[in-house]
Scaffold this motif. Structure first.
Motif, PDB file in Angstrom:
ATOM      1  N   ARG A  76      77.440-116.726  54.880  1.00  0.00           N
ATOM      2  CA  ARG A  76      76.557-115.621  55.255  1.00  0.00           C
ATOM      3  C   ARG A  76      77.359-114.405  55.727  1.00  0.00           C
ATOM      4  O   ARG A  76      76.977-113.268  55.478  1.00  0.00           O
ATOM      5  CB  ARG A  76      75.585-116.089  56.353  1.00  0.00           C
ATOM      6  CG  ARG A  76      74.509-115.063  56.657  1.00  0.00           C
ATOM      7  CD  ARG A  76      73.427-115.633  57.552  1.00  0.00           C
ATOM      8  NE  ARG A  76      73.937-115.938  58.882  1.00  0.00           N
ATOM      9  CZ  ARG A  76      73.248-116.612  59.805  1.00  0.00           C
ATOM     10  NH1 ARG A  76      72.037-117.074  59.532  1.00  0.00           N
ATOM     11  NH2 ARG A  76      73.758-116.841  60.990  1.00  0.00           N
ATOM     12  N   ARG A 118      61.799-103.682  61.437  1.00  0.00           N
ATOM     13  CA  ARG A 118      63.169-104.173  61.556  1.00  0.00           C
ATOM     14  C   ARG A 118      63.926-103.971  60.253  1.00  0.00           C
ATOM     15  O   ARG A 118      65.100-103.632  60.248  1.00  0.00           O
ATOM     16  CB  ARG A 118      63.157-105.667  61.910  1.00  0.00           C
ATOM     17  CG  ARG A 118      64.500-106.226  62.366  1.00  0.00           C
ATOM     18  CD  ARG A 118      64.515-107.743  62.388  1.00  0.00           C
ATOM     19  NE  ARG A 118      64.771-108.284  61.080  1.00  0.00           N
ATOM     20  CZ  ARG A 118      65.990-108.489  60.568  1.00  0.00           C
ATOM     21  NH1 ARG A 118      67.059-108.226  61.284  1.00  0.00           N
ATOM     22  NH2 ARG A 118      66.138-108.968  59.350  1.00  0.00           N
ATOM     23  N   LYS A 163      73.772-109.630  58.797  1.00  0.00           N
ATOM     24  CA  LYS A 163      73.936-109.628  60.257  1.00  0.00           C
ATOM     25  C   LYS A 163      74.850-108.451  60.598  1.00  0.00           C
ATOM     26  O   LYS A 163      76.018-108.613  60.936  1.00  0.00           O
ATOM     27  CB  LYS A 163      74.521-110.965  60.720  1.00  0.00           C
ATOM     28  CG  LYS A 163      73.570-111.756  61.618  1.00  0.00           C
ATOM     29  CD  LYS A 163      74.085-113.119  61.945  1.00  0.00           C
ATOM     30  CE  LYS A 163      73.632-113.577  63.330  1.00  0.00           C
ATOM     31  NZ  LYS A 163      72.190-113.838  63.445  1.00  0.00           N
ATOM     32  N   TYR A 194      70.535-104.436  65.118  1.00  0.00           N
ATOM     33  CA  TYR A 194      70.229-104.816  66.495  1.00  0.00           C
ATOM     34  C   TYR A 194      70.039-103.564  67.343  1.00  0.00           C
ATOM     35  O   TYR A 194      69.163-103.515  68.207  1.00  0.00           O
ATOM     36  CB  TYR A 194      71.307-105.786  67.005  1.00  0.00           C
ATOM     37  CG  TYR A 194      71.338-106.948  66.041  1.00  0.00           C
ATOM     38  CD1 TYR A 194      70.480-108.023  66.205  1.00  0.00           C
ATOM     39  CD2 TYR A 194      72.085-106.873  64.852  1.00  0.00           C
ATOM     40  CE1 TYR A 194      70.398-109.023  65.243  1.00  0.00           C
ATOM     41  CE2 TYR A 194      72.005-107.857  63.884  1.00  0.00           C
ATOM     42  CZ  TYR A 194      71.157-108.923  64.082  1.00  0.00           C
ATOM     43  OH  TYR A 194      71.041-109.892  63.122  1.00  0.00           O
ATOM     44  N   GLU A 221      59.950-111.793  61.081  1.00  0.00           N
ATOM     45  CA  GLU A 221      60.811-112.517  62.009  1.00  0.00           C
ATOM     46  C   GLU A 221      60.318-112.258  63.420  1.00  0.00           C
ATOM     47  O   GLU A 221      59.421-111.445  63.638  1.00  0.00           O
ATOM     48  CB  GLU A 221      62.257-112.028  61.901  1.00  0.00           C
ATOM     49  CG  GLU A 221      62.887-112.278  60.548  1.00  0.00           C
ATOM     50  CD  GLU A 221      64.405-112.322  60.644  1.00  0.00           C
ATOM     51  OE1 GLU A 221      64.946-113.107  61.435  1.00  0.00           O
ATOM     52  OE2 GLU A 221      65.046-111.551  59.910  1.00  0.00           O
ATOM     53  N   THR A 238      65.388-111.682  67.204  1.00  0.00           N
ATOM     54  CA  THR A 238      66.516-112.007  66.325  1.00  0.00           C
ATOM     55  C   THR A 238      66.441-113.475  65.930  1.00  0.00           C
ATOM     56  O   THR A 238      67.446-114.172  65.851  1.00  0.00           O
ATOM     57  CB  THR A 238      67.855-111.710  67.024  1.00  0.00           C
ATOM     58  OG1 THR A 238      67.894-112.467  68.235  1.00  0.00           O
ATOM     59  CG2 THR A 238      67.979-110.244  67.360  1.00  0.00           C
ATOM     60  N   GLY A 283      68.261-117.712  58.247  1.00  0.00           N
ATOM     61  CA  GLY A 283      68.766-118.456  59.398  1.00  0.00           C
ATOM     62  C   GLY A 283      69.186-119.869  59.033  1.00  0.00           C
ATOM     63  O   GLY A 283      68.520-120.545  58.254  1.00  0.00           O
ATOM     64  N   ILE A 284      70.273-120.292  59.647  1.00  0.00           N
ATOM     65  CA  ILE A 284      70.762-121.661  59.433  1.00  0.00           C
ATOM     66  C   ILE A 284      69.899-122.625  60.240  1.00  0.00           C
ATOM     67  O   ILE A 284      69.610-123.735  59.797  1.00  0.00           O
ATOM     68  CB  ILE A 284      72.255-121.732  59.795  1.00  0.00           C
ATOM     69  CG1 ILE A 284      73.030-120.849  58.806  1.00  0.00           C
ATOM     70  CG2 ILE A 284      72.775-123.167  59.746  1.00  0.00           C
ATOM     71  CD1 ILE A 284      74.347-120.349  59.313  1.00  0.00           C
ATOM     72  N   THR A 285      69.421-122.195  61.397  1.00  0.00           N
ATOM     73  CA  THR A 285      68.495-123.023  62.178  1.00  0.00           C
ATOM     74  C   THR A 285      67.193-123.206  61.396  1.00  0.00           C
ATOM     75  O   THR A 285      66.643-124.306  61.343  1.00  0.00           O
ATOM     76  CB  THR A 285      68.190-122.351  63.532  1.00  0.00           C
ATOM     77  OG1 THR A 285      69.431-121.944  64.113  1.00  0.00           O
ATOM     78  CG2 THR A 285      67.474-123.296  64.466  1.00  0.00           C
ATOM     79  N   THR A 341      70.133-119.991  66.440  1.00  0.00           N
ATOM     80  CA  THR A 341      71.232-120.760  67.038  1.00  0.00           C
ATOM     81  C   THR A 341      71.162-120.782  68.564  1.00  0.00           C
ATOM     82  O   THR A 341      71.409-121.804  69.198  1.00  0.00           O
ATOM     83  CB  THR A 341      72.585-120.163  66.595  1.00  0.00           C
ATOM     84  OG1 THR A 341      72.689-120.349  65.188  1.00  0.00           O
ATOM     85  CG2 THR A 341      73.755-120.838  67.277  1.00  0.00           C
TER      86      THR A 341
HETATM   87  C1  LIG Z   1      71.101-114.634  63.601  1.00  0.00           C
HETATM   88  C2  LIG Z   1      69.705-114.311  63.280  1.00  0.00           C
HETATM   89  C3  LIG Z   1      68.744-115.303  63.022  1.00  0.00           C
HETATM   90  C4  LIG Z   1      68.994-116.770  63.216  1.00  0.00           C
HETATM   91  O1  LIG Z   1      70.007-117.294  62.412  1.00  0.00           O
HETATM   92  P1  LIG Z   1      70.679-118.665  62.761  1.00  0.00           P
HETATM   93  O2  LIG Z   1      71.629-118.888  61.651  1.00  0.00           O
HETATM   94  O3  LIG Z   1      69.627-119.679  62.815  1.00  0.00           O
HETATM   95  O4  LIG Z   1      71.339-118.499  64.103  1.00  0.00           O
HETATM   96  C5  LIG Z   1      67.475-114.894  62.613  1.00  0.00           C
HETATM   97  N1  LIG Z   1      67.160-113.594  62.501  1.00  0.00           N
HETATM   98  C6  LIG Z   1      68.046-112.622  62.777  1.00  0.00           C
HETATM   99  C7  LIG Z   1      67.626-111.205  62.615  1.00  0.00           C
HETATM  100  C8  LIG Z   1      69.340-112.953  63.178  1.00  0.00           C
HETATM  101  O5  LIG Z   1      70.211-111.985  63.467  1.00  0.00           O
END
Ligand SMILES: *Cc1c(COP(=O)(O)O)cnc(C)c1O
Length: 355
Positions: A97, A186, A196, A201, A232, A235, A258-260, A302
């Motif tokens: 990513r 967003r 990312k 942000y 979303e 974040t 997202g990895i989660t 995460t």
């Molecule tokens: C980092 C992030 C996530 C979550 O990603 P993970 O890999 O699960 O930590 C979701 N949305 C946004 C905008 C993020 O920056």
């Protein structure tokens, strides 16, 4: 002392600060481990990386990053299991990513041996900083920024990649009240929502501040065109439990993959829970909460794994969700993921790496 390992130049600190770490009182993002990883890309060529004592870096006022924002990051966590091994969770996903973000921001691609190799070597050196204890972890922050000294707008030719690490503790927050955002956005199709990148942000701070003034801790972002579909939350990715199924917006260019999110969906599938990845309208969820078919709404990321919401504010009305219990789906998913990433249960998915 200077040593050469795996093509990483290592200069260790003369005096560790690890005694500043109190596992029972960790304030997120304020204390950093003894060392940091630094690799410079000069005119497209990666130089020998270094691990050096954590400290300030010097910058030129004309650094491209400061003006035009070529800056990306990742967020990951390391845990200690009962045997004191250091475990990291699906790091290759973060690596991939990171380079997807780099491509979108027109930045240099980072080689795996620098991203993963640097992470592993840094974790070995600062292993004493991975706190034990329920919900404690070491937060890992790989990031990269443009270092050209040039005021023209064009992709930088030089980049610095770094990894810093900071102990993280238990996340105590009570379930937040979140506001459906129907004015600010967003991310828009064709934009940078899936990357990312630092600017995403910065752009979210002002709408979040306005929502906070109205009593909401977090935002639920909607689509840029109609403000009708969920994207979303803050974040985090967002998930809904409706009629016992998990419903979540399908990933797109406006949603961070997202990895989660991916992990929770795979865990839910393995538990026999039905999943729908599709567009989720605000109307569907508001009606569902009103008639009781939508029982849970939570963010996934995460930092907190899952963050269940207490209520959703939409057009001035708060739609209150049932209280979360040990039997809630979000609790079960959270526990299942925590048990895997901290080595408490066998990892049949091959997600956990021992450093
Ligand atoms: C980092 C992030 C996530 C979550 O990603 P993970 O890999 O699960 O930590 C979701 N949305 C946004 C905008 C993020 O920056």
């Amino acid at each position: 002392m200077e040593t050469e390992t795996m093509n990483i130049k290592i200069r260790l600190t003369e005096e560790s600060r690890v005694n500043q770490l109190d596992p029972n009182n960790i304030v997120f993002g304020t204390l950093f481990t003894d060392h940091m990883f630094v690799a410079d890309c000069v005119n497209g060529v990666w130089q020998t990386p270094e691990i050096v004592p954590y400290g300030d870096i010097a910058y030129n006022p004309a650094f491209a990053t400061l003006h035009y924002g070529q800056s990306i990051f990742e967020g990951m966590k390391a845990f200690k299991n009962e045997e004191n091994d250091v475990l990291i969770f699906r790091p290759l996903e973060n690596f991939k990513r990171f380079n997807i973000s780099a491509e979108r921001m027109c930045m240099a691609q980072v080689p795996e041996e620098i991203f993963i190799g640097g992470l592993e070597e840094l974790l070995k050196i600062d292993a004493a900083w991975v706190p034990k204890g329920e919900d404690n972890s070491l937060y890992l922050r790989p990031f990269m920024f443009a270092t050209d000294v040039y005021l023209g707008v064009r992709p930088s030719l030089n980049y610095r990649f770094m990894i810093i690490m900071s102990p993280a503790g238990k996340y105590y927050a009570t379930p937040p009240k979140v506001k459906v955002e129907t004015e600010f956005i967003r991310a828009a199709p064709g934009g940078v929502g899936y990357a990312k990148c630092a600017g995403n942000y910065a752009a979210s701070l002002y709408p979040a501040k306005l929502a906070a003034e109205q009593g909401y801790t977090q935002l639920l972002w909607t689509d840029a065109i109609e403000h009708k579909y969920f994207e979303e939350s803050g974040t985090m990715n967002v998930m809904f439990v409706k009629d016992g199924k998990i419903i979540t917006p399908a990933v797109s260019t406006t949603i961070l993959k997202g990895i989660t999110r991916d992990t929770l969906l795979k865990l839910a599938q393995s538990m026999g829970i039905e999943i729908e990845e599709r567009r989720v309208s605000v109307a569907e969820i508001i009606e569902g909460i009103s008639i009781g078919s939508v029982t849970e709404v939570f963010g996934a990321g995460t930092a907190v794994v899952v963050s269940p919401f207490a209520a959703i504010g939409f057009e001035g009305t708060d739609y209150v969700l049932p209280e979360i219990t040990e039997n809630s789906l979000s609790t079960k998913l959270k526990n299942a993921l925590n048990d895997i990433r901290t080595g408490k249960v066998e990892d049949t998915f091959d997600w956990v790496w021992k450093v």
